[in-house]
Design a protein around this motif. Sequence first.
Motif: not given
Length: 302
Positions: A4, A6-7, A12, A14-15, A18-19, A138, A140-142
């Motif tokens: 995980l 954040t930027t 928020e 994100c996994s 996702i990035y 959680y 992770p999705s794609t």
Amino acid sequence: MSDLATTEVGGEACSAWIYRTLYLDNHSIADNFYCPFCDIRLCPNNIDKDGEISKAPHFSAKWGPHINGCDGTPIVTEPHLRNQPRSHYIARDVKYPEVFTFRPAPRVAQKSEIISPRDTSINAIHQRRGNAGSLGLYKPSTYLLQTLVEAYNSAWTAAYEDQKENPKNAPRVAKQILQSMPLTLDEGTNYWDAFIFPSAKNHGTRRIYKGSGIVEKREKLFYLSDNKTPDFFVVIDIQDVESLRGYRKKMLDLILSAQRDLLAIKWYTYGSPASNGLMRLLNVDNLDLFYATLIHERGPTR
């Protein structure tokens, strides 16, 4: 390493997958990444790489360790969530996409209202990790098929690395790894059952088909063959070609190149074939659900 980030501090989380998906889609990559709990700067690994990766994307504390008891992960306290069965061949901190979704609608990025620096005391960090863990593990999705293929092939890579002394055992180990990796498509399954060959019997359930062959253009459609299943074809039917950008355009360009230069490809696509009595056709009108490489671009395929 952790999954995980954040930027921006307080943003928020994100996994890494996702990035990775966003990079494959439009080559976007943030200037900086931060731990969502202790706010240290993180280094992205295997995220902004072109081509197919064989190791999972993740973040590392390259410029200094996590602070005040943080390790970059949520604290999951529920026993039935914490003690999930996992293959002993997979490191527990290695993540992979568990949910395949459709491309989300574009959204305007919102700046965090959190003012940096935040409270990074032991109690504050522990509370943030606990709050994240209270939501459960959680997933992770794609929305791009390539990332599922990367996770699938990385399991095979791990199996062969584990069985260097006895490579004949690698397929058995790979099956164990893939069966231990849950994946939600239209329904819950796992990576072993999700990826199938065109010759496999499938009764209407959408799966990720994998094969290799050549590309033939018939009028406005592209037919992708499979060398081992002569009655099976993937049919690429893209109507608004001019609007394609990013990942979708890259996939179409590869199909065009293979057709023009008579090159064989290794392909994967998500769907369910239909029979017309003579052939089984798997129609694809969304290239997010498709991934391919030219055979000469990578090593042995599985």
